[in-house]
Design an enzyme around this catalytic site. Structure first.
Site, PDB file in Angstrom:
ATOM      1  N   ASP A  11       0.826  -1.208   0.000  1.00  0.00           N
ATOM      2  CA  ASP A  11       0.000   0.000   0.000  1.00  0.00           C
ATOM      3  C   ASP A  11       0.862   1.261   0.000  1.00  0.00           C
ATOM      4  OD1 ASP A  11      -2.350   1.395  -0.030  1.00  0.00           O
ATOM      5  OD2 ASP A  11      -2.806   1.118   2.096  1.00  0.00           O
ATOM      6  N   GLY A  14      -0.133   5.460  -4.374  1.00  0.00           N
ATOM      7  CA  GLY A  14      -0.749   6.743  -4.728  1.00  0.00           C
ATOM      8  C   GLY A  14      -0.123   7.898  -3.948  1.00  0.00           C
ATOM      9  N   TRP A  16       2.827   7.964  -2.589  1.00  0.00           N
ATOM     10  CA  TRP A  16       4.222   8.117  -3.031  1.00  0.00           C
ATOM     11  C   TRP A  16       4.264   9.019  -4.273  1.00  0.00           C
ATOM     12  CZ3 TRP A  16       6.973   6.926  -7.492  1.00  0.00           C
ATOM     13  CH2 TRP A  16       8.369   6.847  -7.368  1.00  0.00           C
ATOM     14  N   ARG A  24      -0.971   9.052 -10.093  1.00  0.00           N
ATOM     15  CA  ARG A  24      -1.060   7.833  -9.287  1.00  0.00           C
ATOM     16  C   ARG A  24      -0.462   6.639 -10.018  1.00  0.00           C
ATOM     17  NH1 ARG A  24      -4.266   7.595  -4.903  1.00  0.00           N
ATOM     18  NH2 ARG A  24      -4.530   5.382  -5.276  1.00  0.00           N
ATOM     19  N   GLU A  58     -12.985  -4.164  -3.749  1.00  0.00           N
ATOM     20  CA  GLU A  58     -13.363  -2.746  -3.593  1.00  0.00           C
ATOM     21  C   GLU A  58     -12.611  -1.842  -4.577  1.00  0.00           C
ATOM     22  OE1 GLU A  58     -12.605  -4.803  -1.026  1.00  0.00           O
ATOM     23  OE2 GLU A  58     -14.654  -5.038  -0.266  1.00  0.00           O
ATOM     24  N   ASN A  59     -11.431  -2.274  -5.033  1.00  0.00           N
ATOM     25  CA  ASN A  59     -10.665  -1.446  -5.965  1.00  0.00           C
ATOM     26  C   ASN A  59     -11.382  -1.264  -7.309  1.00  0.00           C
ATOM     27  OD1 ASN A  59      -7.417  -2.714  -4.819  1.00  0.00           O
ATOM     28  ND2 ASN A  59      -8.524  -0.879  -4.154  1.00  0.00           N
ATOM     29  N   ARG A 179       1.950  -4.855   5.857  1.00  0.00           N
ATOM     30  CA  ARG A 179       1.179  -3.834   5.151  1.00  0.00           C
ATOM     31  C   ARG A 179       1.968  -2.543   5.218  1.00  0.00           C
ATOM     32  NH1 ARG A 179      -5.098  -2.278   4.607  1.00  0.00           N
ATOM     33  NH2 ARG A 179      -4.754  -0.623   3.108  1.00  0.00           N
ATOM     34  N   ARG A 185      -4.955  -1.774   9.030  1.00  0.00           N
ATOM     35  CA  ARG A 185      -6.205  -2.492   8.773  1.00  0.00           C
ATOM     36  C   ARG A 185      -5.958  -3.589   7.735  1.00  0.00           C
ATOM     37  NH1 ARG A 185      -7.387   2.824   7.049  1.00  0.00           N
ATOM     38  NH2 ARG A 185      -6.914   3.059   4.837  1.00  0.00           N
TER      39      ARG A 185
HETATM   40  C1  IPE Z   1      -5.709  -2.642  -0.207  1.00  0.00           C
HETATM   41  O1  IPE Z   1      -5.330  -1.317  -0.320  1.00  0.00           O
HETATM   42  C2  IPE Z   1      -5.739  -3.299  -1.549  1.00  0.00           C
HETATM   43  C3  IPE Z   1      -4.458  -3.445  -2.248  1.00  0.00           C
HETATM   44  C4  IPE Z   1      -3.287  -3.049  -1.868  1.00  0.00           C
HETATM   45  C5  IPE Z   1      -4.567  -4.127  -3.503  1.00  0.00           C
HETATM   46  P1  IPE Z   1      -6.378  -0.123  -0.429  1.00  0.00           P
HETATM   47  O2  IPE Z   1      -5.563   1.092  -0.556  1.00  0.00           O
HETATM   48  O3  IPE Z   1      -7.363  -0.413  -1.488  1.00  0.00           O
HETATM   49  O4  IPE Z   1      -7.113  -0.202   0.983  1.00  0.00           O
HETATM   50  P2  IPE Z   1      -7.886   0.927   1.811  1.00  0.00           P
HETATM   51  O5  IPE Z   1      -8.939   1.477   0.901  1.00  0.00           O
HETATM   52  O6  IPE Z   1      -6.892   1.979   2.212  1.00  0.00           O
HETATM   53  O7  IPE Z   1      -8.437   0.221   2.999  1.00  0.00           O
HETATM   54  C1  IPE Z   2      -1.846   0.190  -3.406  1.00  0.00           C
HETATM   55  O1  IPE Z   2      -1.571   1.541  -3.472  1.00  0.00           O
HETATM   56  C2  IPE Z   2      -2.019  -0.418  -4.772  1.00  0.00           C
HETATM   57  C3  IPE Z   2      -3.390  -0.820  -5.105  1.00  0.00           C
HETATM   58  C4  IPE Z   2      -4.469  -0.651  -4.394  1.00  0.00           C
HETATM   59  C5  IPE Z   2      -3.539  -1.475  -6.390  1.00  0.00           C
HETATM   60  P1  IPE Z   2      -2.731   2.626  -3.396  1.00  0.00           P
HETATM   61  O2  IPE Z   2      -3.147   2.934  -4.791  1.00  0.00           O
HETATM   62  O3  IPE Z   2      -3.803   2.156  -2.509  1.00  0.00           O
HETATM   63  O4  IPE Z   2      -1.949   3.844  -2.774  1.00  0.00           O
HETATM   64  P2  IPE Z   2      -2.523   4.895  -1.716  1.00  0.00           P
HETATM   65  O5  IPE Z   2      -3.072   4.104  -0.574  1.00  0.00           O
HETATM   66  O6  IPE Z   2      -3.567   5.681  -2.419  1.00  0.00           O
HETATM   67  O7  IPE Z   2      -1.336   5.716  -1.326  1.00  0.00           O
HETATM   68 MG    MG Z   3      -4.136   2.400  -0.526  1.00  0.00          MG
END
Ligand code: IPE
Ligand code: IPE
Ligand code: MG
Length: 237
Positions: A11, A14, A16, A24, A58-59, A179, A185
Site C-alpha cells: 500500500d 498513490g 508516493w 497515481r 473494492e478497488n 502492510r 487495517r
Molecule cells: C488494499 O489497499 C488493496 C491493495 C493493496 C490491492 P487499499 O488502498 O485499497 O485499501 P484501503 O482502501 O486503504 O483500505
Molecule cells: C496500493 O496503493 C495499490 C493498489 C491498491 C492497487 P494505493 O493505490 O492504494 O496507494 P494509496 O493508498 O492511495 O497511497
Molecule cells: Mg491504498
C-alpha cells in the site's frame, strides 16, 4: 525461524506519487518494480509462499482510468516476468474472482499460471479481484451445493472442510502480514486465513520498500512471541 507464508498488502503507491507531484499510475509503475524485486528477495531468503494483494474487490470502484492503468500494468507484468518465474521455478497462482478481469489480462494470467504450474521452488499468489468476505461466501455456496447434492451432511461441516473450499485450500495460513504505508487495517484481505497471522505495518510507502525493509520485517517476526491461545509456559514446553 523465517515465516513459511508471507502475505503482503503493498500500500501507498498513490501517496508516493502525490508526494512527487506525479500521477497515481507512476506510483503503481514503481510499485510493480518493487513487487518484482521482493519476489526475488523472498526466493533467495527461502520463503516458500508469498501472497500479494494486487487488486481488491473494492478497488473496482476506483476511477476508471486508474483501473485501466492497473490492468495494463498487470498484463505487462505477466508478459515480462514470465521468463523470470520460469527461470526461478516459481509457481504462480491467482486468488479471487478472476473472471471479472478484462479478457486481455485474463488470457495472460491463465497462460502464466499454466506455464508455471509444475514448479515447486516457491508459490506466488496474486490476490486479484479478491475479497475475503466474498471468498468466504463462495466457500459457503460450494458447501451448500454439496449438501443439496447429498455429498456432505451439514453436521459434518468443520473448520477443516470449510477451509478446503477457500482459494488457499492446500496452503498454510500466512505467518506474517506486511502492510506498508502505516495503515493498521486488513482491508478485506484473507479474513479467514489471518486468524493468527502476525501483523507488521511499517510506515514506508510500498514504492520505497527494499531489501533492508524486508529484512527488518523478518527480524520483527523473529522477535514476536506466538502463543496461539496458549500460555507462555505451555507454548515453550
Ligand atoms: C488494499 O489497499 C488493496 C491493495 C493493496 C490491492 P487499499 O488502498 O485499497 O485499501 P484501503 O482502501 O486503504 O483500505
Ligand atoms: C496500493 O496503493 C495499490 C493498489 C491498491 C492497487 P494505493 O493505490 O492504494 O496507494 P494509496 O493508498 O492511495 O497511497
Ligand atoms: Mg491504498
Amino acid at each position: 525461524m523465517n515465516p513459511k507464508h508471507i502475505a503482503i498488502i503493498p500500500d501507498g503507491n498513490g501517496r508516493w506519487a502525490k508526494q512527487r507531484g506525479e500521477s497515481r499510475i507512476s506510483g503503481h509503475i514503481r510499485g510493480t518494480a518493487v513487487v518484482k524485486d521482493t519476489i526475488i528477495q523472498a526466493k533467495q531468503l527461502g520463503i516458500p509462499i508469498l501472497t500479494f494483494y494486487a487488486f481488491s474487490d473494492e478497488n473496482w470502484k476506483r476511477p476508471q482510468d486508474e483501473i485501466q492503468g492497473l490492468m495494463m500494468l498487470l498484463k505487462e507484468y505477466l508478459i515480462s516476468e514470465r521468463a523470470t518465474l520460469v527461470r526461478e521455478k516459481i509457481q504462480l497462482r491467482a486468488l479471487g474472482e478472476i473472471s471479472k478481469l478484462p479478457p486481455f489480462v485474463l488470457e495472460e494470467l491463465q497462460k502464466t499460471i499454466e506455464m508455471t504450474s509444475s514448479f515447486n521452488q516457491m508459490i506466488l499468489n496474486f490476490a486479484i479481484s479478491y475479497g475475503g468476505r466474498s471468498e468466504i461466501v463462495r466457500a459457503a455456496k460450494l458447501l451448500a451445493k454439496a449438501c443439496m447434492a447429498g455429498d456432505v451432511k451439514p453436521d459434518d461441516i468443520s473448520e477443516k472442510s470449510f477451509q478446503k473450499h477457500l482459494y488457499t485450500a492446500d496452503l498454510p495460513d500466512p505467518d506474517l502480514l506486511i502492510r506498508t504505508s502505516g495503515e493498521m487495517r486488513i482491508s478485506n484481505f484473507l479474513l479467514w486465513q489471518m486468524s493468527y497471522t502476525e501483523i507488521y505495518a511499517p510506515e514506508v510507502l510500498w514504492p520505497d520498500f527494499n531489501t533492508n525493509e524486508f529484512l527488518k520485517a523478518l527480524e520483527v517476526f523473529r522477535l514476536r512471541k506466538r502463543r496461539f491461545g496458549l500460555t507462555d509456559e505451555q507454548y515453550e514446553s
